[in-house]
Design an enzyme around this catalytic site. Structure first.
Site, PDB file in Angstrom:
ATOM      1  N   ARG A 167      64.927  12.007 -27.741  1.00 57.22           N
ATOM      2  CA  ARG A 167      64.848  13.371 -27.204  1.00 57.22           C
ATOM      3  C   ARG A 167      65.380  13.445 -25.767  1.00 57.22           C
ATOM      4  NH1 ARG A 167      64.550  13.142 -31.603  1.00 57.22           N
ATOM      5  NH2 ARG A 167      62.999  13.911 -33.073  1.00 57.22           N
ATOM      6  N   SER A 245      58.121  21.870 -32.669  1.00 60.19           N
ATOM      7  CA  SER A 245      57.269  20.790 -32.162  1.00 60.19           C
ATOM      8  C   SER A 245      57.159  20.896 -30.649  1.00 60.19           C
ATOM      9  CB  SER A 245      57.845  19.434 -32.554  1.00 60.19           C
ATOM     10  OG  SER A 245      57.921  19.314 -33.958  1.00 60.19           O
ATOM     11  N   GLU A 346      58.092  18.727 -25.299  1.00 59.08           N
ATOM     12  CA  GLU A 346      59.518  18.760 -25.625  1.00 59.08           C
ATOM     13  C   GLU A 346      60.241  19.919 -24.930  1.00 59.08           C
ATOM     14  OE1 GLU A 346      61.126  18.391 -29.461  1.00 59.08           O
ATOM     15  OE2 GLU A 346      59.804  16.780 -30.109  1.00 59.08           O
TER      16      GLU A 346
END
Length: 350
Positions: A167, A245, A346
């Site tokens: 990520r 998410s 995130e």
């Protein structure tokens, strides 16, 4: 000379999937790379800073924005090259990611099907190095084009230069060589394999194959299964505001994982090739009792603890970015106190 399409006092409600009410003092719609080059010729437009906006699916807006919002709307999908091993396909940064994935399969180019239904745009995908169900963007990445904001200089990066990790990419990094805040992606290319094989090692996919009676799925079938799985777990942002998410799945050492298993033997975990172990953040949050709980107008989605939602559909009052982050921080505290693990969000907080 390109004329900049700068609009003022623009509502950002439809441009962030969390559905937070906010306004942009000024907004530039970028429909071709020359728009960014023209922006470099007018540096005063960037004096208050800037925010690059794709699909608004990976951000939490905590108030009205004085910075220039650069909304990426560059379109286009095409096959640019064919080699013995790959189809090289290209898409504009403003293309909707899921629509692009569907298009590649329609053209007969498999490889991105595990990444179906991930919200956002093509240009944002490399920034986050998006991933799902055993595939990360870096596994299919070829190269990208970007423009340096300060100078308007175009440049191209390959996978190594993008410095991909979980990520993360050079576009999120601020240290030496980092491009965070310095450049904007305009086009992305992917190398899709001619010798394709399905990536079906995840339990959810195995269960769906058994449910549908499939043993050797096609790429389209994998796509359909992933879409069905995600729709069952995740709310549609058009109906329930969310950013997918909210936390990254933490990666820990084997020793740390064994210690947690000793206390919580049912923890969902995935061994990684380098010997580390990825833990399911949703399971950790669920184990702390947060599923379905709320704080003000922000809440945890009842079907998936990894998803934080705007409860506007329930209360008629839009959650603020502050409410969402207060909830997120309370969850982080709970998980740390129980498991000794710090969850990392995130989405970008602006």
């Amino acid at each position: 000379m390109t004329i900049l399409r700068i609009e003022h006092n623009v509502s950002l409600d439809p441009y962030n999937t969390l559905g937070i009410a906010a306004r942009a003092h000024s907004l530039l719609r970028v429909r071709q790379p020359s728009d960014l080059q023209a922006l470099a010729e007018q540096p005063r437009q960037l004096e208050r800073g800037h925010l690059v906006l794709g699909g608004g699916s990976n951000m939490v807006i905590t108030g009205d924005l004085l910075a220039l919002v650069i909304k990426m709307e560059i379109q286009g999908r095409t096959l640019v090259e064919e080699t013995d091993r790959h189809w090289i396909v290209q898409a504009g940064a403003g293309e909707v990611w899921h629509d692009f994935v569907a298009w590649t399969l329609q053209q007969g180019y498999p490889g991105l099907e595990n990444l179906a239904l991930i919200p956002g745009t093509v240009g944002a995908a490399p920034v986050q190095n998006i991933g799902a169900y055993g595939i990360e963007l870096q596994d299919r990445f070829h190269s990208l084009d970007a423009i340096e904001l300060a100078t308007g200089r175009p440049f191209t990066l390959d996978a190594t230069q993008c410095r991909f990790s979980y990520r993360d990419s050079v576009f999120k990094q601020k240290g030496e060589g980092g491009l965070a805040g310095k450049a904007v992606i305009t086009q992305v290319r992917f190398a899709l394999p001619k010798q394709w094989r399905p990536e079906i090692g995840y339990l959810d996919i195995e269960r769906k194959m058994a449910e549908w009676g499939i043993t050797g799925p096609t790429a389209q079938q994998v796509f359909d299964m992933v879409v069905a799985i995600r729709r069952a777990k995740l709310p549609d942002p058009a109906e329930v505001g969310n950013v997918g998410s909210f936390f990254k799945n933490p990666v820990v050492s084997r020793e740390q994982c064994d210690d947690i298993i000793g206390r919580d033997p049912h923890i969902v975990h995935y061994p990684m090739p380098d010997g580390t172990v990825k833990l399911a953040a949703g399971w950790l949050i669920d184990a702390c009792g947060w599923r379905g709980k709320s704080m003000g107008n922000a809440g945890v989605y009842p079907k998936q603890a990894l998803v934080l939602i705007n409860r506007f559909h329930e209360t008629g009052i839009r959650a603020t970015g502050g409410e969402v982050m207060t909830l997120a921080q309370a969850i982080q505290t709970s998980v740390y106190e129980r498991f000794g693990i710090r969850l990392e969000p995130e989405p970008v907080v602006v």
